[in-house]
Design an enzyme around this catalytic site. Structure first.
Site, PDB file in Angstrom:
ATOM      1  CB  SER A  44      -0.936   0.015   1.205  1.00  0.00           C
ATOM      2  OG  SER A  44      -0.179  -0.038   2.398  1.00  0.00           O
ATOM      3  CE  LYS A  50      -2.832   1.970   4.867  1.00  0.00           C
ATOM      4  NZ  LYS A  50      -2.242   0.937   4.087  1.00  0.00           N
TER       5      LYS A  50
END
EC number: 3.4.21.-
Lengths: 190, 203
Positions: free
Chosen positions: A40, A83
């Site tokens: 990701s 993230k």
């Protein structure tokens, strides 16, 4: 003899507890190395990359937009997620996909942050589970360790994706700063 | 020469003092982190179980072993302010169905608690900002489970030195008495009326 053995065992346990506590506090308040898995955050952080996340920014509430953070997963208290912070409290963030015709926006509530992975097509982040509370953030990723040939190269991660990177080589006795053109040549070789 | 040695001795003593402080500070921090800590609660949202300025002991072991159950009183980080803590009761765990409408609403609405979250409500439902307003809270925000409360004595104070244990038919409530203060062990229960009757009977 048994008494001497018992005393030695107790002192060994005492030293272990002592240094374990000091090490734990160092990991808690200074920083720790983390191994990331998953796609990701590509291309910034790839699968099985080792990064160093520092805790000082989080404890002083200095996390800013564009920082890569390690946070506890809101769906599994034992898992961590890595993230990038795309919005702080009060910011307006876009929740619709790039292919949608009608753009929808939302405001990040107080005490929350909006996280998104760099690999937008393959990332489960705030676009699916909403903003997460700031208190879930554990640390800010500031360095990435990569092995190239026989040396370890350490990168300082950029604030925004695809930004210029500065690198330095971590050797036992000295630190060397590379220029950008040198780094770009390594990037092409990858 | 003599002042040099004195200065060096003073410097060594300072360094060793700082070293010991850091050492025992780290050990104390780990004790608070993994065993438990005393917390002073403020606010009316948990009355009558926990009143304003009550001192409670919250243990961390249940949280680290993921043993928080429905009915536990927990201390959690506030989802709206990372520096504040909230003290509420766990009404629903992940997957549970909780009622989100007020008692005066005609149509009852329900919601399911998502995975990895808990539903918190204060005991004083009329005066409590909890999951009914801000939704379920991630389990990772929970810091510890409240298990003991320091019970305030009356003006006369307690004079007995032996511990006093009492139980009530509906729930077990243990009470230990000491000359200067007493502790009340709060067990897992969801009925607030039983708590208040237990507190009244012990006074």
């Amino acid at each position: 003899m048994f008494r001497g053995f018992l005393v030695k065992t107790i002192s060994f346990v005492g030293y272990t507890v002592q240094y374990g506590c000091i090490a734990h506090c160092a990991f808690e308040y200074v920083g720790e190395f983390v191994s990331c898995s998953g796609p990701s955050m590509e291309p910034t952080i790839t699968n099985h990359d080792v990064v160093f996340s520092e805790r000082v920014s989080r404890n002083l509430c200095r996390i800013q937009k564009g920082d890569i953070v390690i946070a506890k997963s809101p769906f599994d208290p034992k898992m961590n997620i890595c993230k990038r912070v795309m919005g702080l409290e009060g910011d307006k963030v876009c929740t619709s996909g790039p292919s949608d015709i009608f753009k929808t926006h939302t405001y990040v509530p107080r005490g929350h942050v909006w996280l998104e992975g760099d690999n937008l097509r393959n990332s489960t982040d705030s676009r699916s589970y909403g903003p997460i509370p700031y208190a879930l953030i554990r640390g800010r990723v500031c360095l990435k360790v990569m092995r190239i040939q026989s040396h370890f190269l350490t990168y300082i991660l950029p604030q925004r994706p695809n930004h210029k990177l500065f690198e330095f080589e971590l050797l036992p006795f000295y630190v060397v700063f590379f220029q950008e053109f040198f780094f770009s040549s390594i990037k092409q070789n990858k």
